[in-house]
Design an enzyme around this catalytic site. Structure first.
Site, PDB file in Angstrom:
ATOM      1  N   ASN A 187       0.835  -1.203   0.000  1.00  0.00           N
ATOM      2  CA  ASN A 187       0.000   0.000   0.000  1.00  0.00           C
ATOM      3  C   ASN A 187       0.870   1.253   0.000  1.00  0.00           C
ATOM      4  O   ASN A 187       2.102   1.168   0.002  1.00  0.00           O
ATOM      5  CB  ASN A 187      -0.938  -0.006   1.209  1.00  0.00           C
ATOM      6  CG  ASN A 187      -0.189  -0.010   2.525  1.00  0.00           C
ATOM      7  OD1 ASN A 187       0.785  -0.747   2.686  1.00  0.00           O
ATOM      8  ND2 ASN A 187      -0.620   0.799   3.478  1.00  0.00           N
ATOM      9  N   HIS A 211       2.026  -7.034   3.843  1.00  0.00           N
ATOM     10  CA  HIS A 211       0.856  -6.242   4.236  1.00  0.00           C
ATOM     11  C   HIS A 211       0.483  -5.252   3.147  1.00  0.00           C
ATOM     12  O   HIS A 211       1.322  -4.797   2.364  1.00  0.00           O
ATOM     13  CB  HIS A 211       1.115  -5.493   5.547  1.00  0.00           C
ATOM     14  CG  HIS A 211       1.972  -4.263   5.419  1.00  0.00           C
ATOM     15  ND1 HIS A 211       1.464  -3.039   5.036  1.00  0.00           N
ATOM     16  CD2 HIS A 211       3.305  -4.069   5.617  1.00  0.00           C
ATOM     17  CE1 HIS A 211       2.440  -2.138   5.015  1.00  0.00           C
ATOM     18  NE2 HIS A 211       3.569  -2.735   5.361  1.00  0.00           N
ATOM     19  N   CYS A 212      -0.801  -4.940   3.097  1.00  0.00           N
ATOM     20  CA  CYS A 212      -1.283  -3.798   2.317  1.00  0.00           C
ATOM     21  C   CYS A 212      -1.935  -2.885   3.343  1.00  0.00           C
ATOM     22  O   CYS A 212      -1.293  -2.547   4.337  1.00  0.00           O
ATOM     23  CB  CYS A 212      -2.232  -4.241   1.199  1.00  0.00           C
ATOM     24  SG  CYS A 212      -3.486  -5.431   1.701  1.00  0.00           S
ATOM     25  N   LYS A 213      -3.169  -2.494   3.159  1.00  0.00           N
ATOM     26  CA  LYS A 213      -3.818  -1.672   4.189  1.00  0.00           C
ATOM     27  C   LYS A 213      -4.504  -2.562   5.222  1.00  0.00           C
ATOM     28  O   LYS A 213      -4.202  -2.494   6.406  1.00  0.00           O
ATOM     29  CB  LYS A 213      -4.816  -0.707   3.554  1.00  0.00           C
ATOM     30  CG  LYS A 213      -5.454   0.246   4.562  1.00  0.00           C
ATOM     31  CD  LYS A 213      -6.111   1.424   3.860  1.00  0.00           C
ATOM     32  CE  LYS A 213      -5.083   2.404   3.323  1.00  0.00           C
ATOM     33  NZ  LYS A 213      -5.704   3.604   2.719  1.00  0.00           N
ATOM     34  N   THR A 219      -2.558  -8.344  -0.387  1.00  0.00           N
ATOM     35  CA  THR A 219      -1.666  -9.260   0.322  1.00  0.00           C
ATOM     36  C   THR A 219      -1.960 -10.711  -0.045  1.00  0.00           C
ATOM     37  O   THR A 219      -1.058 -11.472  -0.409  1.00  0.00           O
ATOM     38  CB  THR A 219      -1.822  -9.064   1.843  1.00  0.00           C
ATOM     39  OG1 THR A 219      -1.418  -7.736   2.188  1.00  0.00           O
ATOM     40  CG2 THR A 219      -0.987 -10.061   2.616  1.00  0.00           C
TER      41      THR A 219
END
Length: 603
Positions: free
Chosen positions: A228, A277-279, A285
């Site tokens: 992200n 991880h993303c948000k 992910t």
């Protein structure tokens, strides 16, 4: 059987004259020859939008414990055991998945045999599962797909119920405790994106990078991949001895071929586990982790979507499902080529993780050069990041907000005695218990080994009262987060040279931040416009890179030292305290894992 109860006509038979599955309109009463039970109101899926399953890995474990106990019970030894469900299509699909998973794991049935049994008799079809996006469902995930995902995970050793700890799984999946799950033991951990500071924002607990350090180091996580926009400085991870990569693509979208190629290259050249991880740690992910598993373990798109959702519900959303379907054939071919080249290499060149890919655009030098290289050739251009910032509330924000509104479970249904947890053997993905001793230097990436225990039997499910430590789980979300806030030195591990055989609670230092928790906190607003993720169309990717985001002015560029001051309010992920059982508690899962557990498939 029909002569004994007309209601059981058409029931699915899993063990002749012993175990059955039935769909009934009314709640039946057990008889002298038949014992009925249901889990429809006991094991309940926590949805985001219209998604309703499959149930997560901890619930599969608890169901297997429950059913094994009934099958081994002396009082039920002469009775037929019937797992019944209602005609609620959602509950019925989850119930069918549970008993089907039991048949695959313990009865050594193939997914097809288990599913065939579920379709026997007069049973109507089962409602397929769907994704956690807002909008119409465009991809059906069937009960059979989920059983095939369980089978593949079992074949490759992705889980082992002899050593699985459901309490730890349920503890760390909570947003206030880190919001992370292992997807591939010892290789991939999916988690919600860290924040510059540990705090509560609109009712959602946010954790700074430093909160994850002790857990990551204990579990040999060496690399972090961020998908992200940048809201924390990567330097905070690299200064602590971790590798950090940025592979940005828009929330809810699918990755470009270049991003997939570089993600696979990073993972194939990394020693240790990778935290992605993303948000929210769900869509982007799960999609990239799925690409790796499809390439190296030859999962089908449906199998890997099912497995990742069982591990981390809500993962892989909207067009990402169809993206994996499109990429399956090419990823399988890439995997075959990769394994062929590996087979032809001299054995002295080492394992898969040491093989250097021939990609010209990847740097595998020092930490700084890695960061510069990935950012220079990255897809994370200014336009895409600016678009995500301008959108303000993205799909990831909504999913995280929805997850944070879930009420903490009162008390876990499977408690463990502290004696049982001494040196308890765990699978590679199992979590650790924190001690009150300070951790060694944060720069070392070596982790202490987990002690082994002669006992690998599962523990009895307990509905009784727990110890005072376990009762912490019945507190409100604010109380739980307050107890987890404190000095970074609290709750870290013993040095490797000091081996302890007793379980100790982590010492948490009170923080002035707890006074904020006692006040009113704003509930996450839900009046934002909804995003129909299924209508998203991929845009062309740019090769330009970005070095900062619109939130960069608020970032802390320097890592928080170990001797953090109380006013810095840094969060550390606290351990889950085990409950207690009487000394006469029954162990009922011994020898329950079939020989299939050791049947690793090599392609």
């Amino acid at each position: 059987m029909a002569a004994e109860s007309g209601e059981l006509i058409g029931a699915c038979e899993f063990m002749k004259d012993r175990l059955y599955f039935a769909t009934l309109r009314n709640r039946p009463k057990s008889t002298i020859n038949i014992h009925y039970f249901s889990i429809d109101e006991e094991l309940v899926y926590e949805n985001f939008y219209a998604d309703f399953g499959p149930l997560n890995l901890a619930m599969v474990y608890r169901y297997c414990c429950k059913l094994n106990k009934k099958l081994k019970s002396y009082s039920l030894s002469r009775k037929k055991i019937v797992h019944y469900t209602s005609f609620d299509q959602r509950k019925r699909a989850n119930a069918a998945f549970l008993i089907g998973a039991y048949a695959v794991i313990y009865l050594k049935k193939t997914p097809e045999e288990a599913y065939r049994a579920l379709l026997s008799g007069s049973n109507p079809p089962y409602l397929p599962f769907r994704d956690a996006s807002f909008g119409n469902c465009t991809y059906n995930l069937t009960v059979l797909d989920c059983l095939q995902g369980i089978r593949k995970g079992l074949q490759h050793g992705f889980f082992d119920f002899e050593t699985f700890d459901a309490e730890e799984y349920e503890h760390y999946e909570r947003v206030e405790n880190g919001d992370f799950n292992w997807i591939v033991p010892g290789k991939f951990l999916a988690f919600s994106g860290p924040h510059p500071k540990s705090k509560i924002e609109n009712g959602y607990p946010l954790h700074a990078p430093e909160a994850y350090f002790p857990y990551f180091k204990k579990n040999n996580v060496t690399t972090i991949v961020r998908l992200n926009k940048k809201i924390y400085e990567a330097k905070r991870f690299t200064d602590a001895g971790f590798e950090h990569y940025d592979l940005f693509f828009i929330d809810g979208s699918t990755p470009s071929d270049n991003i997939v190629r570089r993600f696979l290259n990073i993972c194939e050249n990394t020693e240790g586990a990778i935290a992605v991880h993303c948000k929210a740690g769900l869509g982007r992910t799960g999609t990239l982790i799925a690409c790796y598993v499809m390439k190296h373990y030859r999962f089908t798109h449906a199998e890997i979507i099912a497995w990742i959702r069982i591990c981390r519900p809500g993962s892989i959303i909207g067009p990402q499902q169809h993206f994996l379907k499109e990429k399956q054939a090419s990823l399988w071919v890439q995997g075959d080529i990769f394994r062929s080249k590996l087979k032809n290499r001299p054995s002295s060149e080492g394992s898969i993780t040491k093989i250097i890919s021939t990609l010209d655009d990847m740097s595998i030098g020092a930490n700084l050069s890695k960061l510069q290289s990935t950012e220079r050739i990255g897809e994370n251009n200014f336009e895409d990041e600016d678009m995500e910032i301008k959108n303000n509330v993205t799909q990831g924000d909504k999913l995280r907000a929805l997850k944070s509104q879930r009420h903490p479970r009162s008390s876990p249904s499977c408690a463990f005695r502290s004696d049982d947890m001494k040196g308890h053997q765990r699978a590679m993905a199992q979590t650790f218990r924190l001690s009150s001793s300070p951790q060694p230097t944060m720069s070392t990436m070596k982790t202490s080994k987990v002690c082994l225990s002669p006992s690998v039997t599962a523990k009895k499910i307990s509905r009784g009262s727990l110890s005072s430590g376990a009762n912490i789980r019945s507190f409100s979300i604010n109380s739980r987060l307050a107890s987890s806030l404190g000095n970074l030195n609290a709750g870290t591990e013993e040095p490797e040279t000091k081996k302890t055989t007793s379980l100790t609670k982590a010492a948490f230092i009170a923080s002035p931040f707890t006074s904020f928790l006692n006040g009113s906190t704003q509930t996450p607003g839900r009046n934002y416009p909804e995003l129909n993720n299924n209508q998203y169309t991929r845009s062309s990717n740019s090769n330009s890179s970005s070095s900062s985001s619109g939130l960069g002015g608020n970032l802390n560029s320097s890592p928080v030292p170990q001797s953090a001051k109380p006013e810095e309010h840094t969060t550390i992920l606290r351990p889950s305290f085990p409950g207690s059982l009487s000394s006469s508690s029954v162990r009922f899962l011994s020898r329950s894992i079939p020989s299939l557990q050791s049947e690793y498939v090599h392609y």
